[in-house]
Design a protein around this motif. Structure first.
Motif: not given
Ligand code: PSU
Ligand code: MN
Length: 308
Positions: A180-196
């Motif tokens: 289960s991958v759960v976003g913390y205050q995000t609805e898309v997967l963050p990509a490390f150096y970038t938020r989205t």
């Protein structure tokens, strides 16, 4: 007594916290030895611990030393890991050999999860996890971190996965393995150096309390494996996606030309990217780890408040 307990050396501070149902947060050591240059790495390791303490939790950095799994390190241990040239990067397959040979070993996400579970630690903060590498079709390179998330019941807080990986394939693999991958205050997967990224998440929360409830429920259901919390890098620290993509593309191409394989791939790419960005990626990396430490400690605290 469990047979593995003979190999555990748990720091008193960590033991006390565990005995009293206080929040403990595990930390990996490969990020120190193979993930960042000296002396930024040791500065990072100490600051992460202090952030976790300031949130009212106890940090437990994990490494293999003198034939023991050390859970909770001294500043001197951190310095040794940060400086030594002969630290083995230890994933699941390396654990027994490195312990039996009494070599110095730094734990990856996979092996940190294994060791944290042995010590009954439920939460683990890091920067980024390993995943399915770009060019998987020819290399078959999938990090052991992904299978570990499906096997071992430790909750991992990270900033997503680095774009050195194939993010859509990494998410497919996690789905297949039931992680289960759960976003913390995000609805898309963050990509490390970038938020989205373009990848939509199926589950997300706005608070540590909501996450604590999900983790509590998962445990009551007796589901094995860990939950992966993905927490975006703060806006002010994030880097430009187009700029980073070009640099990462070059680094990946160079790694193929240089015939880099196996466990050397990730450290090679991390180092190249720091060089190519003239340290900008390192600053972003530090910022996101600190942010994860803050959020991870809050989640651990919310969980122990909930079960009280
Ligand atoms: N990603 C990062 N920084 C790191 C790592 C991954 O942004 O330091 C480290 C972690 O320890 C992770 C490991 O568990 O690399 C994955 O290595 P591999 O891809 O060889 O499984
Ligand atoms: Mn690999």
């Amino acid at each position: 007594m469990k047979t593995y307990e003979q190999f555990l050396e748990i720091k008193q501070e960590v033991k006390d916290a565990l005995d009293n149902n206080m929040p403990v947060v595990a930390l990996e050591s490969t990020i120190i030895s193979h993930g960042m240059p000296y002396p930024d790495n040791v500065r990072m390791a100490k600051k992460v611990e202090s952030i976790i303490r300031s949130e009212g939790a106890v940090p437990a950095t994990i490494a293999i030393m003198d034939g023991k799994i050390k859970i909770g390190l001294t500043d001197e241990d951190l310095e040794t890991l940060a400086k030594s040239k002969n630290v083995t990067k230890v994933s699941r397959r390396d654990l027994a050999s490195v312990i039996a040979n009494k070599s110095l070993g730094a734990t990856t996400v996979a092996s940190t999860m294994i060791c944290a579970e042995m010590a009954n630690i439920k939460f683990f903060v890091t920067g980024g996890i390993g995943g399915v590498h770009r060019g998987y079709e020819s290399s078959l390179d999938v990090s052991a971190d992904l299978d570990e998330l499906s096997l071992t019941n430790v909750n991992v807080i990270c900033a997503g996965a680095k774009a050195i990986l194939d993010l859509p394939k990494t998410m497919e693999y996690l789905e297949t393995k039931g992680v289960s991958v759960v976003g913390y205050q995000t609805e898309v997967l963050p990509a490390f150096y970038t938020r989205t990224s373009d990848i939509k998440l199926r589950h997300f929360v706005n608070s540590a309390e909501e996450l604590a409830k999900i983790i509590y429920t998962k445990d009551q259901l007796n589901l094995k494996g860990g939950l992966l919390v993905v927490n975006p890098i703060p806006v002010k620290d994030s880097l430009d996606a187009t700029y980073m993509d070009a640099i990462i593309d070059r680094a990946v191409k160079q790694s193929v030309e240089d015939h880099i394989e196996g466990k050397d791939v990730t450290p090679y790419l991390l180092k190249k990217i720091v060089e190519e960005t003239k340290g900008k990626s390192l600053e972003a990396n530090l910022a996101l780890v600190y942010n994860n430490a803050d959020v991870g400690a809050k989640i651990a605290k919310a969980y122990f408040d909930l079960i009280k």
